[in-house]
Enzyme design. Structure first.
Site, PDB file in Angstrom:
ATOM      1  N   GLU A  29       0.757  -1.184  -0.145  1.00 52.17           N
ATOM      2  CA  GLU A  29       0.122  -0.001   0.065  1.00 52.17           C
ATOM      3  C   GLU A  29       0.863   1.326  -0.098  1.00 52.17           C
ATOM      4  OE1 GLU A  29      -3.205   0.136  -1.089  1.00 52.17           O
ATOM      5  OE2 GLU A  29      -3.962  -1.020   0.468  1.00 52.17           O
ATOM      6  N   HIS A  30       0.808   2.197  -0.778  1.00 50.49           N
ATOM      7  CA  HIS A  30       1.220   3.571  -1.005  1.00 50.49           C
ATOM      8  C   HIS A  30       2.769   3.057  -1.410  1.00 50.49           C
ATOM      9  CE1 HIS A  30      -1.608   6.404   0.532  1.00 50.49           C
ATOM     10  NE2 HIS A  30      -1.999   5.605   1.439  1.00 50.49           N
ATOM     11  N   THR A  31       2.680   2.118  -2.224  1.00 48.47           N
ATOM     12  CA  THR A  31       3.923   1.775  -2.975  1.00 48.47           C
ATOM     13  C   THR A  31       3.947   2.049  -4.293  1.00 48.47           C
ATOM     14  OG1 THR A  31       3.303  -0.335  -2.933  1.00 48.47           O
ATOM     15  CG2 THR A  31       4.912  -0.200  -1.080  1.00 48.47           C
ATOM     16  N   ASP A  32       3.022   2.068  -5.029  1.00 48.11           N
ATOM     17  CA  ASP A  32       2.952   2.330  -6.470  1.00 48.11           C
ATOM     18  C   ASP A  32       3.519   3.527  -6.784  1.00 48.11           C
ATOM     19  OD1 ASP A  32       0.755   3.781  -5.413  1.00 48.11           O
ATOM     20  OD2 ASP A  32      -0.829   3.175  -7.231  1.00 48.11           O
ATOM     21  N   SER A  63     -25.870   9.608 -14.875  1.00 44.77           N
ATOM     22  CA  SER A  63     -25.332   8.835 -13.907  1.00 44.77           C
ATOM     23  C   SER A  63     -26.352   8.020 -13.129  1.00 44.77           C
ATOM     24  CB  SER A  63     -24.574   9.614 -13.036  1.00 44.77           C
ATOM     25  OG  SER A  63     -24.569   8.850 -11.656  1.00 44.77           O
ATOM     26  N   LEU A 119     -12.511   1.373  -2.791  1.00 47.06           N
ATOM     27  CA  LEU A 119     -12.533   0.023  -3.780  1.00 47.06           C
ATOM     28  C   LEU A 119     -12.202   0.663  -5.332  1.00 47.06           C
ATOM     29  CD1 LEU A 119     -15.512  -2.019  -2.243  1.00 47.06           C
ATOM     30  CD2 LEU A 119     -12.851  -2.308  -1.795  1.00 47.06           C
ATOM     31  N   GLU A 154      -7.089  10.927 -14.062  1.00 51.65           N
ATOM     32  CA  GLU A 154      -7.224  11.287 -12.627  1.00 51.65           C
ATOM     33  C   GLU A 154      -6.280  12.202 -12.132  1.00 51.65           C
ATOM     34  OE1 GLU A 154      -9.164   8.530 -10.400  1.00 51.65           O
ATOM     35  OE2 GLU A 154      -8.813   9.513  -8.552  1.00 51.65           O
ATOM     36  N   ASP A 166      -4.565   0.936  -9.181  1.00 49.05           N
ATOM     37  CA  ASP A 166      -5.934   0.960  -9.355  1.00 49.05           C
ATOM     38  C   ASP A 166      -6.487   0.608 -10.912  1.00 49.05           C
ATOM     39  OD1 ASP A 166      -5.838   1.561  -6.791  1.00 49.05           O
ATOM     40  OD2 ASP A 166      -7.014   3.340  -6.736  1.00 49.05           O
ATOM     41  N   TYR A 216      -3.142  12.640   0.694  1.00 50.79           N
ATOM     42  CA  TYR A 216      -2.424  11.607  -0.124  1.00 50.79           C
ATOM     43  C   TYR A 216      -1.593  12.130  -0.970  1.00 50.79           C
ATOM     44  CZ  TYR A 216      -2.184   8.169  -3.822  1.00 50.79           C
ATOM     45  OH  TYR A 216      -1.794   7.219  -4.784  1.00 50.79           O
TER      46      TYR A 216
HETATM   47  C1  GLA Z   1      -5.275   4.998  -3.963  1.00 44.60           C
HETATM   48  C2  GLA Z   1      -4.576   5.160  -5.250  1.00 44.60           C
HETATM   49  C3  GLA Z   1      -3.413   4.191  -5.739  1.00 44.60           C
HETATM   50  C4  GLA Z   1      -2.543   3.634  -4.434  1.00 44.60           C
HETATM   51  C5  GLA Z   1      -3.190   3.755  -3.184  1.00 44.60           C
HETATM   52  C6  GLA Z   1      -2.463   3.257  -1.944  1.00 44.60           C
HETATM   53  O1  GLA Z   1      -6.006   3.731  -4.174  1.00 44.60           O
HETATM   54  O2  GLA Z   1      -5.334   5.472  -6.098  1.00 44.60           O
HETATM   55  O3  GLA Z   1      -2.615   4.552  -6.697  1.00 44.60           O
HETATM   56  O4  GLA Z   1      -1.530   4.712  -4.189  1.00 44.60           O
HETATM   57  O5  GLA Z   1      -4.337   4.739  -2.868  1.00 44.60           O
HETATM   58  O6  GLA Z   1      -1.644   2.224  -1.986  1.00 44.60           O
END
Ligand code: GLA
Length: 381
Positions: A29-32, A63, A119, A154, A166, A216
């Site tokens: 998580e938070h590694t990408d 929508s 999600l 995004e 994601d 973030y």
């Molecule tokens: C969100 C971001 C992803 C990733 C996660 C944390 O989902 O869209 O790119 O950074 O947070 O792992």
């Protein structure tokens, strides 16, 4: 009424219908955005989008979740107070930036991905439209192009500097498999993830996270600062991926304590992920689960992206012997925890956690099981 029927009722044309799934992330998580590794899977919650060309310059959107319509001129993309339109206009803008000419279209979309639950409903929507426009206008882009278009939508239009996880998994997901992605090279590998006695269960805090919230982007900047300082000593490094814990510790005193903690977390998380993949190869889900709990501690104490409700859900399961692993998932500050639970005790544990969670926080827990499904595809009707 389903999305296709809604489309027929509104536009009276035969549409192309595309689906794009939500995602879970097992670990990493938070590694990408730090050029590290992630281990996500696409699940059985999805966005569905019906679309057709209208041969004008106008895009007409509906929508189904918000029960709202919106139209915009393809040559005049601008933000309004309807945030859900940003994800779609963002994708249109990326096609235009690539010099790919699209004309107006009619589009109806909706699905069953809970919003703000971590999600990635937004990535699913972006991937749906990118995939659909590629089909509709016969651009012949490959899957990686669609991932990048969706991520840039995004980053640029929505303004969240998210990494690639994601969008990548929404497009590349594979039934009954998790995907290990090297976010630097974009090399990837699938691991089977289907067990007779264990399931993925998501506990939704019902605290809506807002990734667009400045936290973030702040984490990203903090990691970049760490790299910038270390680069003075090691000019060859480009990201935290290139640093090990010993090297980081040698320079602990030169780093602000917050920056140090952020870097320590990211470096440790990449190690954990690689160990978790080894554990998967050895069919050792106990070790895999322990690593998930360790990730939660890191996200809570060092990366500081958890919140009271997420921590509460982890505390409630950490001594349950039939919960192999659990941690907060996604960007943080709300959303879901991901749990690996022995199938025969899911009901009992869910009930217990629900009651306790409600007692402690006053909030009603939502519970979903995550069945791993394929990535974005056309729905043949
Ligand atoms: C969100 C971001 C992803 C990733 C996660 C944390 O989902 O869209 O790119 O950074 O947070 O792992």
């Amino acid at each position: 009424m389903n999305i296709k029927e809604k489309f027929l009722e509104k536009f009276n044309q035969e549409p192309l219908v595309v689906r794009s799934p939500a995602r879970v992330n097992m670990i990493g998580e938070h590694t990408d955005y730090n050029e590290g590794f992630v281990l996500p899977a696409s699940i059985d919650k999805e966005m569905i989008l019906a679309i057709s060309k209208n041969n004008q310059n106008i895009c007409n959107l509906y929508s189904d979740d918000f029960k709202e319509s919106f139209s915009f001129n393809i040559n005049d993309l601008k933000k309004t107070d309807k945030v859900w339109t940003y994800y779609l206009m963002g994708v249109v803008e990326q096609f235009q930036k690539l010099g790919l000419k699209i004309s107006g279209f009619n589009c109806v979309f909706g699905g069953n991905i809970p919003m703000g639950a971590g999600l990635s409903s937004s990535a699913a929507l972006e991937c749906c439209l990118a995939f659909a426009l590629n089909e509709l206008f016969s651009f012949d882009l490959d899957k990686i192009d669609l991932v990048k278009i969706s991520q840039k939508a995004e980053n640029d239009f929505v303004g969240v500097k998210c990494g690639i996880m994601d969008q990548f998994i929404s497009i590349f997901g594979k039934k009954n498999h998790v995907l290990k992605l090297d976010c630097r090279t974009l090399d990837y590998k699938y691991y089977p993830f289907e067990f007779d006695d264990i399931k993925i269960v998501l506990f939704d805090t019902q605290v809506k996270h807002s990734l667009a919230s400045s936290e973030y982007n702040t984490r990203r900047i903090e990691c970049e600062k760490g790299v910038e300082i270390l680069k003075k000593y090691y000019p060859q490094i480009n990201s935290l991926r290139d640093i090990d814990l010993n090297t980081l510790n040698k320079h602990k005193n030169e780093l602000d304590s917050i920056i140090y903690k952020r870097c320590k977390y990211v470096i440790s998380e990449n190690l954990r992920l690689n160990n978790a993949c080894d554990a998967l190869e050895n069919n050792d889900l106990n070790t895999f689960g322990k690593l998930m709990f360790e990730t939660h501690e890191g996200l809570k104490n060092d990366y500081e992206v958890s919140c009271f409700e997420l921590d509460c859900l982890i505390d409630l399961v950490k001594n349950e012997k039939n919960v192999l692993g659990a941690r907060m998932m996604g960007g943080g500050f709300g959303g879901c925890t991901i749990n690996l639970i022995k199938i025969n005790s899911i009901q009992e544990i869910s009930q217990k956690v629900s009651e306790q969670y409600n007692k402690i926080t006053g909030k009603k827990l939502e519970i979903y099981t995550g069945i791993i499904e394929n990535g974005t595809s056309i729905i043949q009707l």
